[in-house]
Design a protein around this motif. Structure first.
Motif, PDB file in Angstrom:
ATOM      1  N   PRO A 137       0.835  -1.197   0.000  1.00 13.68           N
ATOM      2  CA  PRO A 137       0.000   0.000   0.000  1.00 13.68           C
ATOM      3  C   PRO A 137       0.878   1.258   0.000  1.00 13.68           C
ATOM      4  O   PRO A 137       1.903   1.313   0.679  1.00 13.68           O
ATOM      5  CB  PRO A 137      -0.795  -0.105   1.303  1.00 13.68           C
ATOM      6  CG  PRO A 137      -0.745  -1.550   1.675  1.00 13.68           C
ATOM      7  CD  PRO A 137       0.567  -2.057   1.157  1.00 13.68           C
TER       8      PRO A 137
ATOM      9  N   ARG B  74      -0.496   5.163  -0.386  1.00 13.62           N
ATOM     10  CA  ARG B  74      -1.525   6.165  -0.700  1.00 13.62           C
ATOM     11  C   ARG B  74      -0.874   7.542  -0.769  1.00 13.62           C
ATOM     12  O   ARG B  74      -0.412   8.071   0.225  1.00 13.62           O
ATOM     13  CB  ARG B  74      -2.592   6.128   0.387  1.00 13.62           C
ATOM     14  CG  ARG B  74      -3.644   7.165   0.216  1.00 13.62           C
ATOM     15  CD  ARG B  74      -4.771   6.625  -0.627  1.00 13.62           C
ATOM     16  NE  ARG B  74      -5.806   7.637  -0.689  1.00 13.62           N
ATOM     17  CZ  ARG B  74      -6.281   8.119  -1.826  1.00 13.62           C
ATOM     18  NH1 ARG B  74      -5.868   7.666  -2.970  1.00 13.62           N
ATOM     19  NH2 ARG B  74      -7.205   9.028  -1.808  1.00 13.62           N
TER      20      ARG B  74
ATOM     21  N   ASN C 287      -4.580   8.930  -8.000  1.00 10.31           N
ATOM     22  CA  ASN C 287      -3.581   8.815  -6.939  1.00 10.31           C
ATOM     23  C   ASN C 287      -2.946   7.437  -6.971  1.00 10.31           C
ATOM     24  O   ASN C 287      -3.559   6.473  -7.433  1.00 10.31           O
ATOM     25  CB  ASN C 287      -4.239   9.009  -5.563  1.00 10.31           C
ATOM     26  CG  ASN C 287      -4.734  10.403  -5.370  1.00 10.31           C
ATOM     27  OD1 ASN C 287      -3.971  11.353  -5.402  1.00 10.31           O
ATOM     28  ND2 ASN C 287      -6.043  10.549  -5.189  1.00 10.31           N
TER      29      ASN C 287
ATOM     30  N   VAL D  28      -2.042   4.144  -5.094  1.00 10.30           N
ATOM     31  CA  VAL D  28      -2.571   3.433  -3.933  1.00 10.30           C
ATOM     32  C   VAL D  28      -1.741   2.187  -3.614  1.00 10.30           C
ATOM     33  O   VAL D  28      -1.971   1.526  -2.616  1.00 10.30           O
ATOM     34  CB  VAL D  28      -4.068   3.062  -4.105  1.00 10.30           C
ATOM     35  CG1 VAL D  28      -4.918   4.318  -4.140  1.00 10.30           C
ATOM     36  CG2 VAL D  28      -4.290   2.206  -5.339  1.00 10.30           C
TER      37      VAL D  28
ATOM     38  N   GLU E 138     -10.804   9.342  -3.571  1.00  4.56           N
ATOM     39  CA  GLU E 138     -10.505   8.818  -2.228  1.00  4.56           C
ATOM     40  C   GLU E 138     -10.407   7.303  -2.176  1.00  4.56           C
ATOM     41  O   GLU E 138     -10.176   6.739  -1.100  1.00  4.56           O
ATOM     42  CB  GLU E 138     -11.568   9.311  -1.234  1.00  4.56           C
ATOM     43  CG  GLU E 138     -11.612  10.823  -1.086  1.00  4.56           C
ATOM     44  CD  GLU E 138     -10.279  11.398  -0.623  1.00  4.56           C
ATOM     45  OE1 GLU E 138      -9.680  10.850   0.321  1.00  4.56           O
ATOM     46  OE2 GLU E 138      -9.825  12.392  -1.227  1.00  4.56           O
ATOM     47  N   SER E 139     -10.586   6.624  -3.301  1.00  2.72           N
ATOM     48  CA  SER E 139     -10.477   5.169  -3.318  1.00  2.72           C
ATOM     49  C   SER E 139      -9.107   4.747  -2.801  1.00  2.72           C
ATOM     50  O   SER E 139      -8.109   5.375  -3.102  1.00  2.72           O
ATOM     51  CB  SER E 139     -10.672   4.617  -4.730  1.00  2.72           C
ATOM     52  OG  SER E 139     -11.968   4.874  -5.178  1.00  2.72           O
ATOM     53  N   GLU E 140      -9.090   3.672  -2.052  1.00  3.78           N
ATOM     54  CA  GLU E 140      -7.831   3.202  -1.478  1.00  3.78           C
ATOM     55  C   GLU E 140      -7.296   1.965  -2.167  1.00  3.78           C
ATOM     56  O   GLU E 140      -6.246   1.450  -1.794  1.00  3.78           O
ATOM     57  CB  GLU E 140      -8.020   2.945   0.010  1.00  3.78           C
ATOM     58  CG  GLU E 140      -8.417   4.217   0.712  1.00  3.78           C
ATOM     59  CD  GLU E 140      -8.022   4.250   2.164  1.00  3.78           C
ATOM     60  OE1 GLU E 140      -7.316   3.347   2.616  1.00  3.78           O
ATOM     61  OE2 GLU E 140      -8.437   5.203   2.824  1.00  3.78           O
ATOM     62  N   GLN E 141      -8.020   1.471  -3.171  1.00  2.00           N
ATOM     63  CA  GLN E 141      -7.598   0.280  -3.884  1.00  2.00           C
ATOM     64  C   GLN E 141      -7.997   0.423  -5.346  1.00  2.00           C
ATOM     65  O   GLN E 141      -9.057   0.955  -5.661  1.00  2.00           O
ATOM     66  CB  GLN E 141      -8.270  -0.945  -3.267  1.00  2.00           C
ATOM     67  CG  GLN E 141      -7.735  -2.241  -3.789  1.00  2.00           C
ATOM     68  CD  GLN E 141      -8.274  -3.415  -2.978  1.00  2.00           C
ATOM     69  OE1 GLN E 141      -8.739  -3.270  -1.863  1.00  2.00           O
ATOM     70  NE2 GLN E 141      -8.216  -4.585  -3.564  1.00  2.00           N
TER      71      GLN E 141
END
Length: 122
Positions: free
Chosen positions: A7, A9, A42, A44, A60-63
């Motif tokens: 990960p 971010r 972005n 991630v 804002e997605s993290e995946q």
């Protein structure tokens, strides 16, 4: 996330954003439709092998999306370390999802993004 991606971010660097924009502007006929997403993309995830491959997500997605991939751009170039690399931009479910950069030869060790000047269609 796989064991090969950790990960991470963060916003894209200027170098990553410029490369992604160039790839989409010069990629497949479908690629141009994704140019509007660049300002909202972005990182991630980052590959753990030493290559500069990034998982990408919008907002804002993290995946990243994980559906089957649509290849938007497929080029070869040279990393600053002198290694020949392949560069692919993937989209999944209508979103830019991955900037894949891989060594074409049997390269051991980390390397960086190629310059756009070194890129040519695969």
């Amino acid at each position: 996330m796989s064991r090969f991606i950790r990960p991470e971010r963060r916003p894209l660097t200027d170098e990553e954003r410029n490369l992604l924009g160039w790839l989409l502007a010069n990629g497949s006929p479908d690629a141009e439709a994704y140019l509007s997403q660049i300002g909202n993309v972005n990182a991630v995830g980052k590959c753990t092998c030493g290559c500069p491959t990034l998982d990408l997500a919008l907002g804002e997605s993290e995946q990243r999306k994980t559906a089957p991939s649509l290849i938007l751009a497929d080029f070869v170039g040279t990393a600053p370390e002198g290694v020949e690399v392949g560069v692919i931009v993937h989209a999944r479910e209508g979103e830019i999802s991955e900037l894949e950069v891989y060594a074409i030869s049997d390269w051991k060790g980390p390397f960086n993004l190629p310059s756009v000047e070194s890129l040519k269609p695969f």
